[in-house]
Scaffold this active site. Sequence first.
Site, PDB file in Angstrom:
ATOM      1  N   TYR A 196      46.446  45.892  44.236  1.00 31.68           N
ATOM      2  CA  TYR A 196      45.226  45.907  43.436  1.00 31.68           C
ATOM      3  C   TYR A 196      45.389  44.958  42.250  1.00 31.68           C
ATOM      4  O   TYR A 196      46.457  44.411  42.013  1.00 31.68           O
ATOM      5  CB  TYR A 196      44.945  47.333  42.928  1.00 31.68           C
ATOM      6  CG  TYR A 196      45.022  48.385  44.014  1.00 31.68           C
ATOM      7  CD1 TYR A 196      43.961  48.580  44.883  1.00 31.68           C
ATOM      8  CD2 TYR A 196      46.177  49.147  44.180  1.00 31.68           C
ATOM      9  CE1 TYR A 196      44.028  49.534  45.895  1.00 31.68           C
ATOM     10  CE2 TYR A 196      46.255  50.101  45.188  1.00 31.68           C
ATOM     11  CZ  TYR A 196      45.183  50.283  46.048  1.00 31.68           C
ATOM     12  OH  TYR A 196      45.267  51.209  47.049  1.00 31.68           O
TER      13      TYR A 196
ATOM     14  N   GLU B 160      48.996  32.965  51.502  1.00 32.66           N
ATOM     15  CA  GLU B 160      50.440  32.934  51.264  1.00 32.66           C
ATOM     16  C   GLU B 160      51.063  31.815  52.092  1.00 32.66           C
ATOM     17  O   GLU B 160      51.260  31.944  53.298  1.00 32.66           O
ATOM     18  CB  GLU B 160      51.069  34.289  51.621  1.00 32.66           C
ATOM     19  CG  GLU B 160      50.529  35.462  50.810  1.00 32.66           C
ATOM     20  CD  GLU B 160      51.133  35.545  49.414  1.00 32.66           C
ATOM     21  OE1 GLU B 160      51.984  34.703  49.079  1.00 32.66           O
ATOM     22  OE2 GLU B 160      50.742  36.470  48.665  1.00 32.66           O
TER      23      GLU B 160
END
Length: 396
Positions: A347, A366
């Site tokens: 989060y 990523e």
Amino acid sequence: MEVHVRRGDSLYYYSQLFIIPLQLIIHSNRNVNAQKLSVGQLIQIPGFVTVTYQITPGDTLWRLAGSRGLPLDAILLLNPNLNPNFLQIGQTIQLPLRVDWRIVSGKQDYDYDTMIFDIRRLQAIYPFLRVSSIGNTVLGKDIPEIEIGNGEKRVHYNASFHANEWITTPILLTFLNDYLLSLTNQRPIRGLATSPLYIQTTLSIVPMVNPDGVDLVLNGPPIEEPSRSNVIEWNNDSLDFSGWKANIRGVDLNDQFPAEWERERERNPKTPGPRDYGGESPLSEPEAIAMADLTRNKDFARVLAFHTQGRVIYWGFENLEPPETEAMVTEFSRVSGYEPVQTIESYAGYKDWFIQDWRRPGFTVELGSGTNPLPLTQFNEIYEEALGIFLAGLYL
């Protein structure tokens, strides 16, 4: 490259003379009234530099122009007082040189000063780029934003939220450089014509969200106190900062956004350190504030945050992402080979906040695989994987 307007010249004529799209010339001269050029006025021609040349035996302007693939008048424009019929051996003239090589040299330790140097060089050659500061770091460094394109669809890319993921900065700037080369030389990237992308899309790039942290990883602790003593203490008295992700105050900038920030804080460190400490409140850090203000002001259609590592693309948050996000991430996966992952138990990230507050597509990409910081030996491979995502983010 600058030229002086002659009687009868026009921006359209320059676009034909130098084989540069007219819109790029117009956008390189935003303070110029294209309908009212005046003799002697300076005009920027993007995608070119000037070089000094010394006349040798047998030279003619016609031969020199032909060797550069340009009309004779391109040389005459740069040398207004030159008589082409009376060249003298040893005489120096100015020649236009089309830039068809990369300015950005990404395969190096890419710190803040290197980035600023490259941005300035790009802006000098491609003055249709718009460069501004979105704010300052803890240590007072400007955080640059680069804008390119003129379309209504606004797309945002950023890199180096995390300090030891700094390789994302030269990867992203290498794409920008290749995009500029494609536009000015009118050659496609992977078969894709880029002029329509420029017309349809405005791309915002923040290539280094965390300059202080990147410099810490690459160059060691700053001289400023108390920052120097603090980061060494928070790093367990080690001068090896290769594991450092946070900013110079030990706050993880990608845990700073008001998207279930409290849930992230519950499971993370409560004091400053190399990673995962989200601060004492959301948006406490100037770098995160700058990114939040930029995002509120620019009305982005989508955002892509580039991190390392894992070769995955995170694309959801609390099921708040809009339906079109899945089709987009499927295309990103197809062109890169990266795995799409909708959600993980994480989060307070930038893309989480964007999805939550705007209900628009947001992605964390990523890049590469291994242990951060990823080695420069992976640069070319990572770039080729990411290139498809960079392009798809513009054309989708």
